[in-house]
Design an enzyme around this catalytic site. Structure first.
Site: not given
Ligand code: BV8
Length: 232
Positions: A109, A94
């Site tokens: 990631h 996010d």
């Protein structure tokens, strides 16, 4: 004023939980509803790209409108006000660290708001749904567009830069992560290996809690701002 010169902060899903985003391994978390092998591996994408893209389209939609919380904001303040170096490494895909103002940031990631062409490697900011019909702007092929996230079995991003920072830090702080996914789960050992102070800030003791010299347990929005206040 903090005695530490070089700080590495590792964050996980627990940091964004109070912003309304699901964690992975808590009761009712993402991996309780989906099998990793079905949605978060390159093999799953090769086998059933529509299913994988749908999984990430849903997560992209649920991240829309989500705001950073007091824990993200405290970490941005740490970066701004700490007289030494601070590197934030997040496992989260996010954009909440950036939203709070953190600038020296590694998304190890990947990022849900970017797409990656599996054919040519081109990356681009992307806020909409992905589909197998989508054509890559760079190589003009269809069928390869995927979210720019690191799946199980793939190499996380910027590992050399992370290793350099871990090899030189004197404080390592791990926040809101269960400590189950490698290589991130091993960072505490790297930091310990060079004599850094190691701290876990998490709702409950993580898998690797005993590896840390210090542990503080509670909600991220409470314990992270308090810890940052103390450091500064
Ligand atoms: C690699 C991204 C080679 C996309 C994710 C055995 C067999 C097969 C493979 C392996 C194996 N052993 C090790 C491996 C490697 C594998 C791995 O670790 N598997 C595990 C499951 C054993 N790793 C890989 O494949 C990695 N690549 O190893 O490459 C390599 C070789 C040498 C050197 C380097 C590399 C790639 C892993 C990347 C996986 N991608 N997802 C997506 O999001 O869909 S992983 C997934 O888990 C998440 O995305 C997240 O990034 C990651 C970590 O999860 P957490 O953030 O920790 O979340 P979790 O829910 O688990 O925990 C939340 C915590 O917060 C809890 O403790 C909870 O108590 C706490 N919490 C909750 N609320 C709050 C809170 N804390 C504070 N306040 C709150 N309010």
């Amino acid at each position: 004023m903090s005695a530490y010169k070089r700080i590495v902060v590792l964050t996980g899903a627990g940091l964004s939980a109070e912003s309304g985003l699901s964690t992975f391994r808590d009761k009712g978390g993402i991996w309780a509803k989906h099998r990793i092998e079905d949605v978060a591996t390159p093999e799953a994408f090769a086998r059933d790209p529509d299913k994988v893209l749908e999984f990430y389209n849903t997560r992209r939609k649920s991240a829309a409108g989500v705001k950073s919380n007091a824990a993200h904001e405290a970490l941005a303040r740490l970066e701004k006000e700490h007289p030494g170096e601070v590197l934030t490494v997040t496992q989260n895909i996010d954009p909440l660290h950036e939203m709070a103002g953190t600038r020296r940031l590694i998304h190890m990631h990947g990022e849900i708001l970017k797409k990656l062409c599996a054919h040519c490697g081109a990356k681009e900011a992307w806020e909409n749904d992905l589909s197998t019909e989508l054509v890559c702007h760079s190589c003009k092929k269809a069928g390869g567009m995927r979210p720019d996230v690191v799946w199980f079995g793939e190499m996380p991003y910027q590992m050399e830069e992370i290793a350099r920072a871990l090899g030189a830090c004197d404080l390592f702080i791990s926040i809101g992560t269960s400590g189950t996914v490698y290589p991130a789960a091993g960072f505490v050992m790297d930091a310990r290996g060079i004599g850094a102070h190691t701290v876990e800030l998490n709702l409950e003791p993580s898998e690797g809690a005993t590896l840390f010299a210090q542990a503080i347990h509670g909600k991220a929005t409470e314990i992270v701002p308090a810890f940052v206040d103390e450091l500064l």
